[in-house]
Design a protein around this motif. Structure first.
Motif, PDB file in Angstrom:
ATOM      1  N   LEU A 135      60.641  58.102  36.724  1.00 52.17           N
ATOM      2  CA  LEU A 135      61.838  58.765  37.240  1.00 52.17           C
ATOM      3  C   LEU A 135      62.222  58.346  38.653  1.00 52.17           C
ATOM      4  CD1 LEU A 135      61.206  62.413  35.977  1.00 52.17           C
ATOM      5  CD2 LEU A 135      62.570  60.621  34.895  1.00 52.17           C
ATOM      6  N   GLY A 172      63.029  55.117  39.516  1.00 52.14           N
ATOM      7  CA  GLY A 172      63.761  53.859  39.533  1.00 52.14           C
ATOM      8  C   GLY A 172      62.861  52.670  39.764  1.00 52.14           C
ATOM      9  N   ILE A 217      67.743  54.498  36.972  1.00 53.43           N
ATOM     10  CA  ILE A 217      68.006  55.933  36.841  1.00 53.43           C
ATOM     11  C   ILE A 217      69.360  56.174  36.169  1.00 53.43           C
ATOM     12  CG2 ILE A 217      68.366  58.068  38.151  1.00 53.43           C
ATOM     13  CD1 ILE A 217      66.414  57.017  40.214  1.00 53.43           C
ATOM     14  N   GLU A 218      70.329  55.265  36.398  1.00 50.00           N
ATOM     15  CA  GLU A 218      71.664  55.438  35.843  1.00 50.00           C
ATOM     16  C   GLU A 218      71.661  55.445  34.320  1.00 50.00           C
ATOM     17  OE1 GLU A 218      70.824  53.137  37.956  1.00 50.00           O
ATOM     18  OE2 GLU A 218      71.875  53.559  39.847  1.00 50.00           O
ATOM     19  N   LYS A 239      71.529  62.912  31.855  1.00 50.87           N
ATOM     20  CA  LYS A 239      71.850  63.641  33.076  1.00 50.87           C
ATOM     21  C   LYS A 239      70.709  64.542  33.538  1.00 50.87           C
ATOM     22  CE  LYS A 239      75.989  62.142  33.990  1.00 50.87           C
ATOM     23  NZ  LYS A 239      76.259  61.394  35.240  1.00 50.87           N
ATOM     24  N   GLN A 281      68.221  62.498  35.290  1.00 53.53           N
ATOM     25  CA  GLN A 281      68.750  62.055  36.581  1.00 53.53           C
ATOM     26  C   GLN A 281      68.643  63.166  37.615  1.00 53.53           C
ATOM     27  OE1 GLN A 281      72.564  60.055  36.510  1.00 53.53           O
ATOM     28  NE2 GLN A 281      72.240  59.296  34.445  1.00 53.53           N
ATOM     29  N   SER A 338      65.023  63.528  38.653  1.00 53.02           N
ATOM     30  CA  SER A 338      64.555  62.432  39.501  1.00 53.02           C
ATOM     31  C   SER A 338      64.796  62.717  40.988  1.00 53.02           C
ATOM     32  CB  SER A 338      65.245  61.126  39.101  1.00 53.02           C
ATOM     33  OG  SER A 338      66.624  61.141  39.452  1.00 53.02           O
ATOM     34  N   ASN A 339      65.718  63.640  41.285  1.00 52.68           N
ATOM     35  CA  ASN A 339      66.006  63.951  42.686  1.00 52.68           C
ATOM     36  C   ASN A 339      64.834  64.627  43.390  1.00 52.68           C
ATOM     37  OD1 ASN A 339      68.690  62.967  42.679  1.00 52.68           O
ATOM     38  ND2 ASN A 339      69.420  64.837  41.717  1.00 52.68           N
ATOM     39  N   ARG A 380      61.470  58.261  44.598  1.00 56.40           N
ATOM     40  CA  ARG A 380      62.815  57.727  44.370  1.00 56.40           C
ATOM     41  C   ARG A 380      63.499  57.404  45.703  1.00 56.40           C
ATOM     42  NH1 ARG A 380      68.181  60.672  41.658  1.00 56.40           N
ATOM     43  NH2 ARG A 380      69.628  59.073  42.409  1.00 56.40           N
TER      44      ARG A 380
END
Length: 364
Positions: free
Chosen positions: A295, A297, A302-303, A307, A310, A313-314, A319
């Motif tokens: 997660l 990248g 990640i794109e 959703k 994504q 992943s924050n 990341r």
């Protein structure tokens, strides 16, 4: 036989009472299949691109429509100059810039220029191949059309930041993020839990020091040892693997120290949850390694993820660290460009320290 069945029943009761074991046995397979099923893919989709259309004719408009409609690309914006597109590259907002020359449809020797961000060589190659295929398809559709008398397409691909297509440019920042978070978190969590097991933690708990000072005192030696790891990793990356440090070395080391601090705080938090060294090592290795690999990248864009992944992943510190390292080492950007990453990592460190202090038990 009754005794055997009784022992089996006892083992079931023992497992059911241990919530952590139940979580590993039942929840972990579900989490893994979802992560591996959705995150692991080499296919690139919805990559943000920018287009500079100097021709502005029906042929180029048709090509732009085909690119925008493709599942592989997402038109971020139309730019008015190549310099504007380069700025978007530096900000990490686009992966590909497509430039149509002036009077493209009427010029038989005109070439479409593709500028790709090659910090990830595989991604850059794939995006250029996708764009070339789409433009060639439009050529076939318009070659017998009155829209254009000459629609020759010879894409000229320029790979930014990594013209030699070295894979080390991509995996070194990811490996740095993985190594630092595993070593720092594991060292801290295992070290504190070990003191709980051998009984020396009681001496600290009866001391007049506040819990926050105990926690910070435990983390400080590991932070200093992390500096050695950072120096070793950067030296090997530069001298052995040939990865350049295009930006400020001081800034790169500072961001690495901040990331190491976040990792140490994660280790402190794990130590407040785990009761044994084995449990601490398991949580550090499994709970931290999988999110970093899947997660952050590091391996997969990640794109391309759903959703929900994504969003998840924050909360993965790696990341933001990997993104900052790529911007400094490969692109040569300064502190202003990576200010969001620095702010997020600093916020994570403060939050994790506060949470660790709150969960720290003053009694064993």
């Amino acid at each position: 036989m009754k005794q055997f069945i009784s022992f089996i029943r006892k083992e079931f009761y023992h497992i059911f009472r241990d919530k952590r074991t139940m979580m590993i046995l039942l929840a972990m397979p579900i989490i893994l299949i979802i992560l591996f099923g959705y995150a692991i893919t080499t296919e690139i989709k919805r990559a943000p691109i920018a287009i500079l259309d100097q021709s502005r004719d029906e042929v180029t408009q048709k090509m732009i429509d085909h690119l925008s409609a493709s599942e592989y690309f997402e038109l971020y914006t139309m730019v008015n100059s190549e310099a504007e597109g380069q700025a978007l590259f530096r900000q990490g907002k686009v992966r590909l810039l497509i430039i149509f020359p002036a009077q493209y449809a009427s010029s038989p020797d005109a070439s479409v220029q593709l500028l790709a961000d090659a910090t990830d060589p595989n991604e850059a190659t794939q995006l250029a191949a996708y764009a070339t295929a789409i433009l060639s398809q439009v050529k076939v559709e318009t070659i017998n059309s009155p829209l254009s008398t000459a629609t020759a397409i010879t894409p000229v691909v320029s790979l930014l930041y990594n013209p030699l297509m070295k894979g080390a440019y991509n995996f070194v920042p990811g490996v740095m993020g993985l190594i630092l978070i595993l070593i720092c978190a594991m060292m801290t969590s295992v070290g504190i839990v070990k003191e709980k097991e051998i009984g020396t933690m009681e001496v600290l708990l009866v001391s007049p020091m506040k819990p926050v000072y105990i926690i910070l005192a435990k983390a400080t030696p590991y932070l200093l040892l992390s500096l050695v790891n950072i120096a070793t990793i950067l030296s090997l990356s530069y001298f052995l693997l040939g990865v350049p440090i295009a930006g400020s070395l001081t800034l790169l080391v500072s961001v690495s120290i901040l990331y190491a601090l976040v990792s140490l705080c994660l280790g402190l938090l794990i130590s407040t949850v785990a009761d044994t060294q084995q449990a601490a090592m398991l949580v550090s290795a499994v709970v931290l390694m999988l999110p970093v690999m899947l997660l952050s990248g590091m391996m997969f864009p990640i794109e391309n993820m759903p959703k929900i992944l994504q969003v998840l992943s924050n909360i993965v510190p790696a990341r933001w660290y990997i993104s900052a390292v790529k911007d400094i080492m490969i692109k040569g950007l300064g502190a202003r460009a990576i200010l969001p990453e620095i702010s997020i990592l600093a916020g994570m460190a403060v939050f994790l320290v506060a949470l660790s202090v709150k969960r720290f038990k003053i009694r064993l």
